[in-house]
Design an enzyme around this catalytic site. Structure first.
Site, short mmCIF file in Angstrom:
data_model
loop_
_atom_site.label_atom_id
_atom_site.label_comp_id
_atom_site.label_asym_id
_atom_site.label_seq_id
_atom_site.Cartn_x
_atom_site.Cartn_y
_atom_site.Cartn_z
N LYS A 1 0.84 -1.21 0.00
CA LYS A 1 0.00 0.00 0.00
C LYS A 1 0.87 1.25 0.00
O LYS A 1 1.64 1.47 0.93
CB LYS A 1 -0.92 0.00 1.23
CG LYS A 1 -1.70 1.31 1.44
CD LYS A 1 -2.59 1.25 2.68
CE LYS A 1 -3.23 2.61 2.96
NZ LYS A 1 -4.07 2.62 4.20
N LYS B 1 -10.11 12.82 8.25
CA LYS B 1 -9.63 12.41 9.58
C LYS B 1 -9.59 13.63 10.50
O LYS B 1 -9.46 14.76 10.04
CB LYS B 1 -8.20 11.87 9.46
CG LYS B 1 -8.10 10.48 8.86
CD LYS B 1 -6.65 10.02 8.84
CE LYS B 1 -6.52 8.66 8.17
NZ LYS B 1 -7.18 7.57 8.91
N ASP C 1 1.60 6.34 5.57
CA ASP C 1 0.62 5.40 5.03
C ASP C 1 1.10 4.71 3.74
O ASP C 1 0.36 3.94 3.13
CB ASP C 1 -0.72 6.12 4.81
CG ASP C 1 -1.91 5.21 4.98
OD1 ASP C 1 -1.76 4.14 5.60
OD2 ASP C 1 -2.99 5.54 4.46
N ARG D 1 -7.61 -0.47 1.04
CA ARG D 1 -8.15 -1.69 0.43
C ARG D 1 -8.63 -1.42 -0.99
O ARG D 1 -8.64 -2.31 -1.83
CB ARG D 1 -9.28 -2.24 1.32
CG ARG D 1 -10.43 -1.29 1.49
CD ARG D 1 -11.34 -1.64 2.68
NE ARG D 1 -10.77 -1.21 3.96
CZ ARG D 1 -11.34 -1.42 5.13
NH1 ARG D 1 -12.50 -2.08 5.20
NH2 ARG D 1 -10.78 -1.00 6.24
N1 BES Z 1 -4.22 4.41 6.96
C1 BES Z 1 -5.36 4.17 7.74
C2 BES Z 1 -5.12 3.15 8.84
C3 BES Z 1 -4.27 3.59 9.99
C4 BES Z 1 -4.79 4.33 11.02
C5 BES Z 1 -2.95 3.20 10.06
C6 BES Z 1 -4.00 4.69 12.09
C7 BES Z 1 -2.16 3.54 11.14
C8 BES Z 1 -2.69 4.28 12.14
C9 BES Z 1 -6.49 3.63 6.88
O1 BES Z 1 -6.54 4.12 5.59
C10 BES Z 1 -7.75 4.04 7.54
O2 BES Z 1 -8.01 5.20 7.63
N2 BES Z 1 -8.51 3.05 8.02
C11 BES Z 1 -9.72 3.33 8.70
C12 BES Z 1 -10.72 2.31 8.23
C13 BES Z 1 -12.12 2.60 8.69
C14 BES Z 1 -12.66 3.83 7.99
C15 BES Z 1 -12.99 1.40 8.39
C16 BES Z 1 -9.45 3.17 10.19
O3 BES Z 1 -8.68 2.31 10.58
O4 BES Z 1 -10.00 3.96 10.94
ZN ZN Z 2 -4.78 4.73 4.77
MN MN Z 3 -7.60 5.93 5.47
#
Ligand code: BES
Ligand code: ZN
Ligand code: MN
Length: 496
Positions: free
Chosen positions: A266, A278, A289, A352
């Site tokens: 990724k 966010k 990321d 994803r």
């Molecule tokens: N890159 C983030 C995941 C992440 C969050 C990695 C904090 C490291 C630390 C990913 O793209 C994301 O935002 N995932 C969301 C998914 C949710 C919306 C289902 C998450 O984990 O909150």
């Molecule tokens: Zn992400």
């Molecule tokens: Mn994200």
């Protein structure tokens, strides 16, 4: 530059080097190297232990300057903690601390006897390799965008000799290759997103390939991906003026007919969340990321430098996830490269969405033997496993076992989470074949389940490195994980 490593078979007290490194356990138990130095120096170490200057506490360090009877000008004494509970993880830790302590001294070279400390269940090849990787990890500095305030020692450490037999040289060569991969990954991930954007990642891959005989690199831009039908990846990319890329590295170290192993990472160079923006606090960490991309590229670098006798492809989908008038939005329905439609319920579940198209393309293009993806995919994985273990998901028990074992060997450890069918219904959608989020529960697993929809028929595993790719905090640096795990897994595949 990685440190230079060599093996040394001299005695510590007569070694010709700027600094020798020996270990002392708690309660004044000296390792054999420390005991030799101690008797050459007429009991100096023991006296310092008795006086309380040397505690032997894990990772503590003391420097003896110009000790009598010892050829080296300095002796660095590293605390090993209690002897009874000494284990592999502690060994790695004390080697990192030794590296840090050496970095603060004005020495250009050193010789370490930590590689002779007994570690339950590990052989001398492992100790030498682990000590070298730990030293290189400690020696890494991020300086690309500033001059560090806490100045390094006036003379920089460039070379370490490790006590061991001549056969250990092979382990050191391996360690040097892996260290190069780890550095590649760390540097790429540490760079800010205004430098490290999709085009920059592509350029790094191209540059690496140019210097290698058996490696070729190709890069798809958004026009080519549009033609091929990367509907899911391109939707994520739409909100950013930094155009996406699909970066493909191909290493042919094996036989012509051998199916390649495939690594997919990724590469979100910044994840703002998009329209599902966010919160501000901590958003800066989302420059990491692209840690999965960095990790698979680093593992690729390591495999090439080791000249492994196998074929390997590395595929990096790379985009920036931004809010914009042209951004994709919650409720959009995307058509992925596979043909499956996806209902976007949250634009922050973007990883994803780029991986699914990359996985489909990789499977179709290369018909790989095995596909491993690495991704900073979910906050839920950090909740489940914290900062120590990478989340491993696979429907293939044998593959999961291989990866868990590679993690144990390198201490770049993973822990398995299930991908049972029961979880799949959380991804049901009334408007598309699949939804891009699975609700509150088991977020790391439902993300893995989403990817599993695009890897049917493939021998595939997913590594969620959201907790392990970087160290937390304002000054947290990229760790280089899972380069060591993946490199070890590839080494083990080559030996079969
Ligand atoms: N890159 C983030 C995941 C992440 C969050 C990695 C904090 C490291 C630390 C990913 O793209 C994301 O935002 N995932 C969301 C998914 C949710 C919306 C289902 C998450 O984990 O909150
Ligand atoms: Zn992400
Ligand atoms: Mn994200």
């Amino acid at each position: 530059m990685t440190l230079q490593f060599s093996v040394a078979s001299t005695a510590p007290e007569t070694a010709e080097t700027a600094c020798i490194v020996v270990g002392v356990y708690e309660q004044g138990v000296l390792t054999s190297a420390a005991a030799r130095v101690d008797s050459a120096a007429s009991g100096l170490i023991k006296r310092q232990v008795e006086a309380g200057d040397i505690s032997g506490k894990t990772g503590s360090s003391s420097v003896l300057f110009a000790p009598p009877g010892v050829k080296a000008q300095r002796v660095l004494v590293i605390g090993l903690g209690a002897q009874k509970s000494f284990d592999a993880a502690r060994f790695q830790k004390i080697c990192i601390e030794a590296g840090r302590a050496l970095g603060r001294l004005p020495v250009a070279d050193a010789m370490s006897w930590l590689s002779e400390v007994d570690v339950p269940g590990r052989d001398s090849a492992w100790r030498v390799r682990t000590a070298a990787l730990a030293a290189d990890h400690a020696a890494y500095r991020y300086t690309a965008t500033f001059k560090p305030r806490d100045k390094p020692a006036p003379t920089e450490l460039g070379a370490i000799a490790l006590a061991g037999a001549a056969e250990a040289q092979a382990s050191l060569d391996q360690a040097t290759a892996i260290a190069e991969g780890v550095r590649f990954a760390r540097e790429l991930a540490n760079l800010p997103p205004n430098i490290c954007n999709p085009i920059y990642i592509a350029e790094q891959a191209v540059t690496f390939a140019e210097g290698q005989d058996k490696v070729s690199c190709s890069v798809l831009d958004h026009v080519e991906m549009e033609k091929l039908g990367f509907g899911s990846l391109l939707a994520v990319a739409r909100g950013s003026t930094n155009k996406p890329r699909l970066v493909v590295l191909n290493y042919r170290g094996g036989k012509d007919g051998d199916k390649p192993y495939a690594l997919v990472g990724k590469g979100v160079t910044f994840d703002s969340g998009g329209i599902s923006l966010k919160p501000g606090a901590g958003m800066e960490e989302m420059k990491f990321d692209m840690g999965g991309a960095a990790g698979v590229l680093g593992a690729f670098v390591a495999a090439v430098k080791m000249d492994l006798p196998l074929n390997l492809v590395c595929v990096v989908p790379t985009v920036e996830n931004m809010p914009d008038g042209d951004s994709y939005r919650p409720s959009d329905v995307l058509t992925s490269l596979s043909g499956l439609t996806i209902e976007v319920l949250n634009t922050d579940a973007e990883g994803r969405l780029i991986l699914c198209d990359a996985l489909t393309w990789t499977a179709r293009t290369f018909e790989p033997h095995t596909i491993i993806d690495a991704a900073t995919l979910t906050g839920a994985c950090v909740v489940a496993l914290g900062k120590h273990a990478t989340g491993l998901m696979s429907k293939h028990d044998d593959l999961a076992a291989e990866l868990l074992d590679a993690g144990e060997q390198t201490l770049d450890r993973a822990w398995r989470l299930p991908l049972w069918d029961e979880y799949q219904t959380q991804l049901d959608s009334g408007f598309a074949d699949v939804a891009n989020i699975g609700g509150k529960m088991a977020g790391a697993i439902t993300a893995g389940c989403f990817l599993s929809r695009f890897t049917e028929g493939q021998r595939w595993a997913h590594l969620d490195i959201a907790g392990t790719a970087w160290d937390e905090g304002r000054k947290g640096l990229a760790t280089g994980r899972p380069v060591a795990l993946l490199a070890q897994w590839l080494i083990d595949r080559s030996e079969k």
